[in-house]
Scaffold this active site. Structure first.
Site, PDB file in Angstrom:
ATOM      1  N   ILE A 378       0.864  -1.192   0.000  1.00 50.77           N
ATOM      2  CA  ILE A 378       0.000   0.000   0.000  1.00 50.77           C
ATOM      3  C   ILE A 378       0.901   1.243   0.000  1.00 50.77           C
ATOM      4  O   ILE A 378       1.788   1.386   0.860  1.00 50.77           O
ATOM      5  CB  ILE A 378      -0.934  -0.005   1.220  1.00 50.77           C
ATOM      6  CG1 ILE A 378      -1.825  -1.264   1.206  1.00 50.77           C
ATOM      7  CG2 ILE A 378      -1.800   1.245   1.247  1.00 50.77           C
ATOM      8  CD1 ILE A 378      -2.722  -1.404   2.404  1.00 50.77           C
ATOM      9  N   ASN A 385      -1.513   5.974   8.404  1.00 53.53           N
ATOM     10  CA  ASN A 385      -1.672   5.723   9.841  1.00 53.53           C
ATOM     11  C   ASN A 385      -1.449   6.991  10.649  1.00 53.53           C
ATOM     12  O   ASN A 385      -2.167   7.271  11.610  1.00 53.53           O
ATOM     13  CB  ASN A 385      -0.699   4.633  10.298  1.00 53.53           C
ATOM     14  CG  ASN A 385      -1.255   3.232  10.077  1.00 53.53           C
ATOM     15  OD1 ASN A 385      -2.467   3.037  10.060  1.00 53.53           O
ATOM     16  ND2 ASN A 385      -0.368   2.269   9.902  1.00 53.53           N
ATOM     17  N   ASP A 394      -6.014   0.004  10.248  1.00 51.00           N
ATOM     18  CA  ASP A 394      -6.407  -1.414  10.193  1.00 51.00           C
ATOM     19  C   ASP A 394      -7.614  -1.605   9.285  1.00 51.00           C
ATOM     20  O   ASP A 394      -7.698  -2.586   8.532  1.00 51.00           O
ATOM     21  CB  ASP A 394      -6.726  -1.927  11.594  1.00 51.00           C
ATOM     22  CG  ASP A 394      -5.487  -2.045  12.463  1.00 51.00           C
ATOM     23  OD1 ASP A 394      -4.371  -2.032  11.906  1.00 51.00           O
ATOM     24  OD2 ASP A 394      -5.632  -2.143  13.702  1.00 51.00           O
ATOM     25  N   GLU A 421       2.169  -3.810   5.726  1.00 52.26           N
ATOM     26  CA  GLU A 421       1.155  -3.514   4.720  1.00 52.26           C
ATOM     27  C   GLU A 421       1.411  -4.271   3.425  1.00 52.26           C
ATOM     28  O   GLU A 421       0.791  -3.958   2.399  1.00 52.26           O
ATOM     29  CB  GLU A 421       1.096  -2.008   4.439  1.00 52.26           C
ATOM     30  CG  GLU A 421       2.323  -1.433   3.741  1.00 52.26           C
ATOM     31  CD  GLU A 421       3.424  -1.034   4.700  1.00 52.26           C
ATOM     32  OE1 GLU A 421       4.316  -0.298   4.296  1.00 52.26           O
ATOM     33  OE2 GLU A 421       3.373  -1.464   5.886  1.00 52.26           O
TER      34      GLU A 421
END
Length: 515
Positions: A378, A385, A394, A421
């Site tokens: 990602i 985050n 998440d 990720e």
């Protein structure tokens, strides 16, 4: 339920008492005709007290008037033919009272100390039943003999002999015929297989043949008097081991009738004794044989019941073990499944990926098939985050993972979280074109999510970078080379600006996001 005979709602007590009285008289009449050694002697056995006890146990205390009426009629008919005038009333009343008392006492003792149900279905209950019969018949006999003594019909010197003779007739008859009636009621008509019926017929034929040989056809002399009457014990044991107490009671009745008939006609091992001694010996023989046979039958019945109960408990235990085993296996399968699933994304974890890669690698090496892989990352997930928080991170990771999995359609393909990720797609039997096709579908699926990403410098939504590779397992050393190849292409995709797919061995970008 067997063991308790309930009265129908339409059957009045007077009818039950009338039937009891008639059956009592019929039993007394048959006893006078069939159970007497010589004309004018006392009966070897009394069947009528057995009928009274069985009726009281099965029908309840409400039939005591029928027992008393039957005893008065039978004893009145008996004593009126022996004693002139009105003197027959005293022995009639005394004997009938003794029969009623012994029946009431015996019924109460059985109900109080043995309880409901069949009194002959276990060794302890059967032995106690025999003792109750002996005690209650002794009481009834003492009442009857005392009445005769008080009426002046029995001299004092004959009291002991008359008491012993009547008690043996009373006790042996009650035990033999009472056990027969109770066993027939509680066990009913036998339901046996054809082979069992053959064995049953063979058994009763053997009993009849052996008993007739001992008591009818054998005429011993003073030098050849042997205790051959004990040879019937193995036959009784045969019935106890192979059948129920019902067959034991029927065998006892057959042995008794043949022994009585043969002794009456001058055969059997009891020749050479006086008529009185023969009567006592025969009564004692029937009584002892009945006690032994019924107790052995009860013991075997109890053992069979315990065996059935143990078998039932073992079956239940085995069923519980099977259920518990299935539950444990299911729990184990669930634990194994959970151990192979990533808790955040809901897709396979790295352990599952490594196990699947090892298996698919061996299979592709054996079949000579290609093995493809996509390594997915990602874009700027750390910034996501930092900006939205770890809970939203998440959620983003889970949505991306599910979108990727929905784009990989074949059952044998695997989507797993490789770490952080990074997500990996294992594509068995897939060449470069197939890897590129799947990669393009994955790129499009993630873009269609339209998840906002304020920290991305590539696009305003969440995007991914994909590196793809395909190898021939027969041409490389191990599976790590496939992972390294896909990881290199992922690095190239990031270097080229992210939000794109790069396949090893292809020139240029296979797919690139719009800017």
């Amino acid at each position: 339920m067997r063991g308790t005979l309930t009265r129908p709602a339409t059957t009045p007590d007077w009818l039950l008492n009338t039937l009891t009285a008639l059956l009592y008289c019929a039993a007394a009449w048959l006893g006078e005709r069939a159970l007497m050694l010589e004309l004018g002697m006392d009966n070897v056995l009394w069947p009528q007290p057995a009928l009274a006890l069985a009726a009281m146990l099965l029908l309840g205390a409400r039939v005591w008037p029928g027992v008393l009426l039957g005893a008065l009629l039978a004893e009145g008919w008996r004593w009126s033919g022996q004693i002139p005038g009105a003197e027959w009333l005293a022995p009639t009343l005394g004997t009938a009272t003794g029969i009623l008392v012994q029946t009431l006492v015996g019924t109460w003792l059985v109900r109080h100390h043995i309880g409901p149900g069949h009194p002959l279905d276990s060794f302890g209950r059967c032995l106690l039943f025999c003792l109750i019969v002996a005690a209650s018949t002794l009481l009834g006999t003492l009442i009857a003999v005392s009445t005769l003594y008080l009426a002046g019909l029995t001299p004092e010197r004959m009291l002991l002999a008359r008491s012993g003779l009547w008690w043996l007739s009373n006790a042996s008859g009650t035990l033999l015929f009472g056990s027969l009636l109770l066993n027939l009621h509680h066990h009913g008509w036998p339901r046996l297989a054809r082979e069992a019926w053959y064995e049953l017929l063979a058994y009763f034929g053997t009993v009849a043949l052996l008993t007739a040989s001992i008591f009818v056809w054998w005429h011993p002399t003073m030098d050849t008097t042997y205790p051959l009457d004990m040879l019937v014990l193995p036959l009784v044991a045969w019935a106890a081991f192979r059948f129920s107490s019902r067959e034991v009671s029927l065998a006892l009745l057959l042995i008794t009738m043949l022994a009585l008939w043969g002794t009456r006609h001058g055969g059997g091992p009891y020749l050479g004794f006086s008529a009185y001694s023969t009567l006592i010996i025969l009564q004692t023989y029937v009584g002892i044989l009945s006690v032994v046979a019924l107790c052995v039958a009860a013991l075997m019945s109890e053992q069979r019941r315990i065996k059935r109960e143990l078998g039932r408990q073992q079956e239940q235990l085995e069923q519980q073990v099977r259920i518990r085993t299935l539950a444990l296996e299911q729990s184990h399968a669930e634990v194994v499944a959970l151990s192979r699933v990533d808790s955040v994304t809901g897709i396979a974890n790295r352990r599952c990926f490594e196990e699947s890669l090892d298996g698919e690698w061996r299979r592709a090496r054996r079949l000579g098939a290609p093995l493809g892989m996509l390594m997915i990352d990602i874009d700027y997930f750390k910034l996501y985050n930092d900006h939205y928080g770890h809970v939203s991170g998440d959620y983003c990771l889970r949505e991306v993972a599910q979108a990727i999995r929905s784009s990989v359609r074949r059952p044998q393909d695997l989507v797993a979280r490789y770490g952080g990720e990074e997500i990996v797609c294992l594509l068995p039997d897939t060449a470069e074109d197939g890897v590129a096709f799947v990669g393009e579908a994955v790129l499009e699926a993630v873009r269609d999510l339209q998840l906002p990403h304020a920290g991305s410098s590539v696009a305003a939504i969440v995007t991914i970078s994909i590196g793809g590779a395909t190898v021939q397992p027969r041409e490389v050393v191990d599976s790590r080379q496939l992972i390294e190849a896909a990881d290199r292409e992922l690095y190239r995709a990031k270097q080229q600006g992210r939000n794109r797919l790069v396949i090893a061995g292809r020139n240029g970008d296979a797919a690139e996001g719009g800017r």
